[in-house]
Design a protein around this motif. Structure first.
Motif, PDB file in Angstrom:
ATOM      1  N   ASN A  65      30.238  48.164  25.158  1.00 20.81           N
ATOM      2  CA  ASN A  65      30.458  48.219  23.701  1.00 20.81           C
ATOM      3  C   ASN A  65      30.254  49.609  23.097  1.00 20.81           C
ATOM      4  N   ARG A  66      30.276  50.628  23.938  1.00 17.77           N
ATOM      5  CA  ARG A  66      30.182  52.001  23.435  1.00 17.77           C
ATOM      6  C   ARG A  66      31.572  52.626  23.454  1.00 17.77           C
ATOM      7  N   ILE A  67      31.846  53.476  22.436  1.00 11.71           N
ATOM      8  CA  ILE A  67      33.152  54.139  22.379  1.00 11.71           C
ATOM      9  C   ILE A  67      33.229  55.198  23.476  1.00 11.71           C
ATOM     10  N   LYS A  68      34.339  55.182  24.218  1.00  9.54           N
ATOM     11  CA  LYS A  68      34.540  56.156  25.301  1.00  9.54           C
ATOM     12  C   LYS A  68      35.591  57.190  24.934  1.00  9.54           C
ATOM     13  N   GLY A  69      36.476  56.826  24.003  1.00 14.61           N
ATOM     14  CA  GLY A  69      37.514  57.790  23.644  1.00 14.61           C
ATOM     15  C   GLY A  69      38.212  57.421  22.354  1.00 14.61           C
ATOM     16  N   ILE A  70      38.768  58.436  21.684  1.00 14.97           N
ATOM     17  CA  ILE A  70      39.426  58.233  20.391  1.00 14.97           C
ATOM     18  C   ILE A  70      40.619  59.177  20.267  1.00 14.97           C
ATOM     19  N   ILE A  71      41.712  58.648  19.689  1.00  9.34           N
ATOM     20  CA  ILE A  71      42.831  59.506  19.281  1.00  9.34           C
ATOM     21  C   ILE A  71      43.027  59.307  17.789  1.00  9.34           C
ATOM     22  N   LEU A  72      43.081  60.398  17.042  1.00  8.19           N
ATOM     23  CA  LEU A  72      43.388  60.333  15.611  1.00  8.19           C
ATOM     24  C   LEU A  72      44.578  61.245  15.365  1.00  8.19           C
ATOM     25  N   LYS A 121      38.205  48.011  26.412  1.00  4.14           N
ATOM     26  CA  LYS A 121      38.917  47.353  25.329  1.00  4.14           C
ATOM     27  C   LYS A 121      39.611  48.452  24.541  1.00  4.14           C
ATOM     28  N   VAL A 122      40.917  48.283  24.336  1.00  5.66           N
ATOM     29  CA  VAL A 122      41.672  49.328  23.650  1.00  5.66           C
ATOM     30  C   VAL A 122      42.216  48.796  22.325  1.00  5.66           C
ATOM     31  N   LEU A 123      41.914  49.466  21.231  1.00  5.33           N
ATOM     32  CA  LEU A 123      42.423  49.073  19.915  1.00  5.33           C
ATOM     33  C   LEU A 123      43.321  50.186  19.393  1.00  5.33           C
ATOM     34  N   VAL A 124      44.460  49.782  18.800  1.00  8.49           N
ATOM     35  CA  VAL A 124      45.420  50.771  18.309  1.00  8.49           C
ATOM     36  C   VAL A 124      45.811  50.451  16.874  1.00  8.49           C
ATOM     37  N   ASN A 125      45.894  51.478  16.049  1.00 14.26           N
ATOM     38  CA  ASN A 125      46.422  51.345  14.697  1.00 14.26           C
ATOM     39  C   ASN A 125      47.631  52.269  14.622  1.00 14.26           C
ATOM     40  N   PHE A 162      31.501  45.967  14.457  1.00  7.74           N
ATOM     41  CA  PHE A 162      32.484  46.503  13.502  1.00  7.74           C
ATOM     42  C   PHE A 162      33.656  47.207  14.169  1.00  7.74           C
ATOM     43  N   GLU A 163      33.909  46.865  15.444  1.00  9.34           N
ATOM     44  CA  GLU A 163      34.957  47.595  16.161  1.00  9.34           C
ATOM     45  C   GLU A 163      36.329  47.479  15.494  1.00  9.34           C
ATOM     46  N   GLU A 164      36.584  46.306  14.851  1.00 14.66           N
ATOM     47  CA  GLU A 164      37.886  46.132  14.210  1.00 14.66           C
ATOM     48  C   GLU A 164      38.084  47.095  13.039  1.00 14.66           C
ATOM     49  N   GLU A 165      36.981  47.587  12.489  1.00 15.09           N
ATOM     50  CA  GLU A 165      37.085  48.468  11.312  1.00 15.09           C
ATOM     51  C   GLU A 165      37.202  49.946  11.668  1.00 15.09           C
ATOM     52  N   LEU A 166      36.944  50.275  12.940  1.00 16.41           N
ATOM     53  CA  LEU A 166      36.848  51.691  13.319  1.00 16.41           C
ATOM     54  C   LEU A 166      38.104  52.490  12.972  1.00 16.41           C
ATOM     55  N   LEU A 167      39.264  51.848  13.129  1.00 14.69           N
ATOM     56  CA  LEU A 167      40.514  52.576  12.935  1.00 14.69           C
ATOM     57  C   LEU A 167      41.107  52.382  11.549  1.00 14.69           C
ATOM     58  N   ASP A 168      40.391  51.645  10.693  1.00 13.38           N
ATOM     59  CA  ASP A 168      40.821  51.483   9.313  1.00 13.38           C
ATOM     60  C   ASP A 168      40.751  52.852   8.633  1.00 13.38           C
ATOM     61  N   ASP A 169      41.742  53.162   7.802  1.00 14.99           N
ATOM     62  CA  ASP A 169      41.730  54.459   7.121  1.00 14.99           C
ATOM     63  C   ASP A 169      40.510  54.604   6.223  1.00 14.99           C
ATOM     64  N   ARG A 170      39.876  53.482   5.869  1.00 16.22           N
ATOM     65  CA  ARG A 170      38.703  53.553   4.987  1.00 16.22           C
ATOM     66  C   ARG A 170      37.389  53.638   5.760  1.00 16.22           C
ATOM     67  N   PHE A 171      37.440  53.705   7.091  1.00 12.92           N
ATOM     68  CA  PHE A 171      36.185  53.792   7.842  1.00 12.92           C
ATOM     69  C   PHE A 171      35.551  55.159   7.596  1.00 12.92           C
ATOM     70  N   ASN A 172      34.315  55.132   7.129  1.00 12.01           N
ATOM     71  CA  ASN A 172      33.665  56.396   6.805  1.00 12.01           C
ATOM     72  C   ASN A 172      32.143  56.263   6.929  1.00 12.01           C
ATOM     73  N   LYS A 197      46.408  55.826  15.710  1.00 11.83           N
ATOM     74  CA  LYS A 197      44.988  55.953  16.024  1.00 11.83           C
ATOM     75  C   LYS A 197      44.641  54.974  17.131  1.00 11.83           C
ATOM     76  N   LYS A 198      43.729  55.387  17.955  1.00 14.66           N
ATOM     77  CA  LYS A 198      43.372  54.544  19.096  1.00 14.66           C
ATOM     78  C   LYS A 198      41.896  54.733  19.411  1.00 14.66           C
ATOM     79  N   VAL A 199      41.255  53.630  19.765  1.00 13.50           N
ATOM     80  CA  VAL A 199      39.870  53.753  20.215  1.00 13.50           C
ATOM     81  C   VAL A 199      39.732  53.007  21.537  1.00 13.50           C
ATOM     82  N   VAL A 200      39.046  53.626  22.481  1.00 10.46           N
ATOM     83  CA  VAL A 200      38.819  53.031  23.806  1.00 10.46           C
ATOM     84  C   VAL A 200      37.333  52.685  23.899  1.00 10.46           C
TER      85      VAL A 200
END
Ligand SMILES: Cc1cc2nc3c(=O)[nH]c(=O)nc-3n(C[C@H](O)[C@H](O)[C@H](O)COP(=O)(O)OP(=O)(O)OC[C@H]3O[C@@H](n4cnc5c(N)ncnc54)[C@H](O)[C@@H]3O)c2cc1C
Lengths: 159, 428
Positions: B367-374, B346-350, B397-407, B359-362
């Motif tokens: 349901n585990r993260i395999k890759g990230i681009i920031l 599943k690929v999510l892009v912001n 919470f996958e939809e929140e991962l690429l939110d600028d406020r994710f911390n 930003k991108k999360v793979v």
């Protein structure tokens, strides 16, 4: 060593700690002068929301700063050898004269406690206010959410 | 106990520190063919651009080896040429033999030099060590144009450095986008645009087909599409391969690198390997892989050192990770960022082009993260990395991962009591 913790149920996310921290780490005496500074004075403590919903009283937040980890990933990742754990105090120290601003430390810090001074290409993080008896963020916190506690490394129990 | 360590860089240094933390008396002997005091080769690009002084290259104090009570032998004579597994002995170029109870191989890697390139020609360089950097620095004052072969991390870092040094720089990339080991085509496009704005031009799907010389000096290159670029410097940055030569002819197993287990032990129980030369478990790829990265080298060296000294500690595994700055544009990436078979992930892009943020999360089927681009905003990168390292199920919470406020605060929210516990107990 002593670590700063934030009692989440007490934090109002008022950011007094951030302001006090920025002021304490600037070369100026007053907040106004600090804000006018062009070199990018920044706090080394970061207010983060746990829950953002609801009214101010229902907000859950914490002020997070460097945890001075036992096995610091930032020191392992630092390509210049500028981040080290002080064996005596247990503090993680960034040597700004070595820092090139590659952000490898930001890449690995599990709490996001490191920020950047982009103008100076330098990594910024909590230094426990070495010149003060009590760190400035703790002094500034109006709800006493921030505390400093002696912390015994789990590793010390093993050995 | 007699420890012998080959190499004097990232992996070996952290191994020495780990050993000495638990054992101040055993003998540690170290061999390296490089003379210069322990330095960080990652900083060499900052050195050739005159951003830092030579002193700043030093990774530890000049007294490090004395303080650590290490007997260090450096120079070409101490290039380890042969390993005798039966006799537990390493033989150097000058025929001196060093015996060991436990051996750590940290020989790193070397640049791959294409056959079409002759390093003997003045102006042609590989870029790996301080000697290369010094030669490039000498040539810079008489250089107007440089060509960098290779659009990987080292190629781009080198191009940026030469550009900062005031040299007109071209990058020749074989693939149709740069940094292809690190990021995806969309983010690479943004990076390429930024490089072009800084006057670094990239030729895609091209190669250097011929080197043009005058009096045995580099005069230019002909590209595979026929184009000719006059240049005084050519840097080959076509990747690296592990220096596994020392185990040739022994029973120690290798694949691409020297195969290591969770304790950084090779197939021989008294011989360990760490860093660029080692093929160790990769958390995301879920198999042994070579991650030729500074951080992996440091972590693997530490694990090797601890196990050599009898502190049984297993390695969580490596993850491909890189941080690069293109001017003020920051880029951090982890793991698999551009999967070949999309259907498994599943690929999510912001994407916020107006703010130069991508930003991108793979996420895998588990349901585990395999890759990230920031790209454009790298704050809290390590918080996301910790989710990969700890194999956290992110489905809630996958939809929140690429939110600028994710911390880290969000980690406490979704991690619940156990995460709060970790925080208050200082388990970092
Ligand atoms: C220009 C440049 C920029 C880089 N930037 C980054 C970056 O930003 N981030 C990142 O993660 N990584 C970066 N890297 C990669 C990083 O430098 C390596 O991953 C790291 O140095 C690996 O450390 P190591 O200890 O495994 O081996 P190495 O650093 O390769 O050191 C091995 C040492 O062993 C010596 N040696 C080899 N064989 C023998 C022998 N038989 N006998 C005696 N001595 C021997 C070698 O001469 C060398 O000194 C960069 C590399 C370069 C060249």
């Amino acid at each position: 060593m002593k670590r700063i913790y934030c009692k989440i149920e007490k934090c109002l996310a008022c950011r007094s700690c951030e302001i006090a921290c920025a002021l304490a780490h600037s070369e100026y005496e007053t907040l106004v002068d600090t804000l006018r500074d062009q070199k990018g004075v920044k706090p080394r403590v970061h207010v983060q929301f746990v829950d953002e919903e609801g009214t101010l009283r229902k907000v859950r937040a914490l002020a997070i700063q460097c945890r001075h980890c036992d096995e610091p990933l930032c020191a392992q990742a630092c390509i210049s050898g500028g981040i080290k754990k002080d064996e005596e105090t247990g503090e993680i120290i960034v040597r700004l004269d070595k820092c090139v601003g590659c952000w490898s430390c930001i890449m690995v810090c599990p709490t996001g406690a490191i920020s950047k001074n982009e103008n100076m290409h330098q990594a910024l993080k909590c230094d426990n206010c070495p010149d003060k008896e009590i760190p400035s963020c703790i002094v500034a916190c109006p709800t006493h959410a921030l505390i400093q506690e002696e912390y015994d490394s789990p590793q010390n129990h093993e050995n | 106990m007699n420890f012998l360590i080959i190499g004097n860089s990232a992996a070996s240094t952290s191994a020495i520190e780990a050993i000495r933390k638990h054992d101040s008396t055993s003998s540690i002997v170290q061999l390296s063919d490089e003379e210069f005091p322990l330095y960080s080769r990652c900083l060499l690009s900052y050195y050739i651009s005159n951003t830092i002084k030579k002193e700043t290259l030093l990774y530890r104090s000049k007294d490090f080896h004395r303080e650590m009570n290490v007997e260090l032998y450096t120079g070409k004579d101490f290039y380890a040429t042969r390993l005798d597994v039966e006799k537990k002995e390493v033989i150097c170029k000058n025929n001196r033999a060093f015996s060991f109870d436990r051996l750590l191989i940290c020989t790193g890697s070397s640049p791959r030099i294409p056959n079409s390139i002759d390093e003997g020609i003045e102006g042609i360089f590989a870029f790996r060590n301080i000697a290369d950097a010094e030669r490039i620095l000498e040539k810079i004052p008489v250089t107007r144009t440089a060509v960098v072969m290779g659009g990987g991390l080292i190629g781009i870092k080198t191009a940026l450095a030469l550009n900062t040094a005031g040299i007109r720089t071209f990058v020749v990339a074989r693939s149709n986008y740069i940094l292809s080991q690190m990021i995806d085509p969309s983010s690479a496009q943004i990076v390429s645009d930024h490089l072009r704005e800084q006057d670094i031009q990239i030729f895609f799907e091209t190669d250097v087909s011929e080197v043009l010389t005058r009096n045995n000096k580099l005069a230019g290159v002909r590209l595979s599409d026929g184009k000719i670029i006059d240049c005084e410097i050519l840097v080959a940055a076509k990747g690296v391969s592990p220096n596994t030569g020392l185990i040739d002819g022994t029973s120690i197993l290798k694949d691409y690198g020297i195969l290591t287990d969770a304790f950084m032990r090779t197939s021989n129980e008294n011989i360990f390997a760490a860093g660029d030369v080692a093929q160790a478990f990769d958390i995301v790829l879920e198999k042994q892989a070579v991650n030729a990265l500074w951080t992996s080298a440091v972590q693997q060296g530490r694990i090797a050192g601890l196990n050599m000294v009898g502190q049984k500690t297993s390695y969580n595994g490596a993850i491909g990770m890189n941080s690069l700055n293109i001017g003020n544009l920051s880029l951090i990436s982890f793991g698999i960022t551009h999967p070949i078979d999309d259907s498994q992930y599943k690929v999510l892009v912001n994407n916020q082009p107006q703010r130069n943020i991508y930003k991108k999360v793979v996420i895998g089927a588990d349901n585990r993260i395999k890759g990230i681009i920031l790209l454009g905003n790298n704050s809290n990168a390590g918080v996301l990395l910790s989710l990969i390292q700890r194999k956290t199920d992110v489905s809630l919470f996958e939809e929140e991962l690429l939110d600028d406020r994710f911390n880290f605060g969000k980690l406490l929210k979704y991690g619940g009591e156990s995460e709060m516990d970790r925080y208050y107990k200082g388990m970092y």
